[in-house]
Scaffold this active site. Structure first.
Site, PDB file in Angstrom:
ATOM      1  N   HIS A  16      -7.344  -2.607   1.579  1.00  0.00           N
ATOM      2  CA  HIS A  16      -7.537  -1.826   2.811  1.00  0.00           C
ATOM      3  C   HIS A  16      -8.774  -0.930   2.683  1.00  0.00           C
ATOM      4  O   HIS A  16      -9.560  -0.812   3.613  1.00  0.00           O
ATOM      5  CB  HIS A  16      -6.340  -0.907   3.079  1.00  0.00           C
ATOM      6  CG  HIS A  16      -5.022  -1.599   3.266  1.00  0.00           C
ATOM      7  ND1 HIS A  16      -3.930  -1.343   2.474  1.00  0.00           N
ATOM      8  CD2 HIS A  16      -4.625  -2.539   4.164  1.00  0.00           C
ATOM      9  CE1 HIS A  16      -2.906  -2.081   2.889  1.00  0.00           C
ATOM     10  NE2 HIS A  16      -3.302  -2.826   3.901  1.00  0.00           N
ATOM     11  N   ARG A  89      -7.668 -12.103   5.163  1.00  0.00           N
ATOM     12  CA  ARG A  89      -7.725 -12.376   3.724  1.00  0.00           C
ATOM     13  C   ARG A  89      -7.828 -13.861   3.429  1.00  0.00           C
ATOM     14  O   ARG A  89      -8.516 -14.272   2.534  1.00  0.00           O
ATOM     15  CB  ARG A  89      -6.481 -11.803   3.030  1.00  0.00           C
ATOM     16  CG  ARG A  89      -6.453 -10.296   2.998  1.00  0.00           C
ATOM     17  CD  ARG A  89      -5.075  -9.811   2.671  1.00  0.00           C
ATOM     18  NE  ARG A  89      -4.130 -10.232   3.686  1.00  0.00           N
ATOM     19  CZ  ARG A  89      -2.827 -10.105   3.596  1.00  0.00           C
ATOM     20  NH1 ARG A  89      -2.297  -9.588   2.531  1.00  0.00           N
ATOM     21  NH2 ARG A  89      -2.037 -10.493   4.575  1.00  0.00           N
TER      22      ARG A  89
END
Ligand code: COA
Length: 160
Positions: A16, A89
Site C-alpha cells: 500500500h 497486483r
C-alpha cells in the site's frame, strides 16, 4: 488533482505504501480512505488502522487519512473528488477491480477509476498473508514497517 485511495488497510503494508508514495508524486493530494466495513473480520479497529496509517505516512505533506462507510461513490461526492486509485497486483485482481470500476461508473458517470500497477516485489502481498505469517511465528519485517509489525505481534500475543 486530488485522488482517493480507498481500502481496508487491515493493516497497511509496504505494498500500500508503495502505491501511496508513487501517487503522492503524481497527484497534488492523496486521500487514503479506510473503509469501515463491519462485514469483514478485521484484526484492527478502524481507529487502530487510521493510527497506523498516520504513523507510517507522517512524512507525506500531501497525504490525508480519512474513513468512510457506505458507497464509495457517495463518499467521493461528499469529498468533492471523483477520482479513485486502485492498485493492481496481478491479473487475478483485474476481474474484481474491473467489476467495481464498472459498477461505480454506472452509479456515477462522473466517477473515474485509475489503476496503478503494483511493483513486482509487492505483487504477492496482502494484509491477510502478513497476518497469517505472523500468526505462525514467521518474520514479517520485510512486508510491513516496524510499528505495524509490533502492532500485529501485540494482537497475536493478546490472543487475536
Ligand atoms: N499492496 C498490498 N496489498 C494490497 C494492495 C497493494 N498494492 N492492493 C490491495 N491489497 C490487498 C489488501 O491488503 C487486501 O488484503 P486482504 O483481503 O488480505 O485484507 C486486499 O488486497 C483487498 O484490498 P482492499 O484495497 O482493502 O480492498 P477491499 O476489497 O477490502 O475494499 C473498496 C475495496 C474499499 C474500494 C470497496 O470495497 C468499496 O468501495 N467499498 C464500499 C462499498 C461500495 O461502494 N460498493 C460498491 C462498489 S462495487
Amino acid at each position: 488533482m486530488i485522488v482517493i485511495y480507498p481500502g481496508s488497510f487491515d493493516p497497511v503494508t509496504y505494498g500500500h505504501i508503495d502505491i501511496i508514495d508513487r501517487c503522492s508524486k503524481k497527484f497534488s493530494k492523496v486521500v487514503v480512505s479506510v473503509l469501515n466495513n463491519r462485514s469483514k473480520k478485521n484484526m484492527f479497529s478502524i481507529d487502530e488502522r487510521v493510527k497506523l496509517l498516520k504513523e507510517v505516512l507522517k512524512e507525506y505533506d500531501n497525504v490525508e487519512i480519512d474513513t468512510f462507510s457506505g458507497l464509495l461513490v457517495d463518499y467521493a461526492k461528499e469529498k468533492k473528488c471523483n477520482k479513485v486509485i486502485r492498485g493492481l497486483r496481478a491479473v487475478s485482481d483485474f476481474e474484481y477491480e474491473m467489476q467495481m470500476a464498472l459498477v461505480n461508473k454506472k452509479l456515477d458517470d462522473e466517477f473515474e477509476t485509475f489503476f496503478m500497477v503494483a511493483r513486482g516485489r509487492y505483487a504477492y502481498l496482502s494484509s491477510s498473508i502478513v497476518k497469517e505469517i505472523a500468526t505462525f511465528g514467521g518474520n514479517i519485517s520485510c512486508f510491513v514497517p516496524k510499528v505495524v509489525e509490533n502492532a500485529i505481534n501485540e494482537k497475536i500475543g493478546g490472543g487475536y
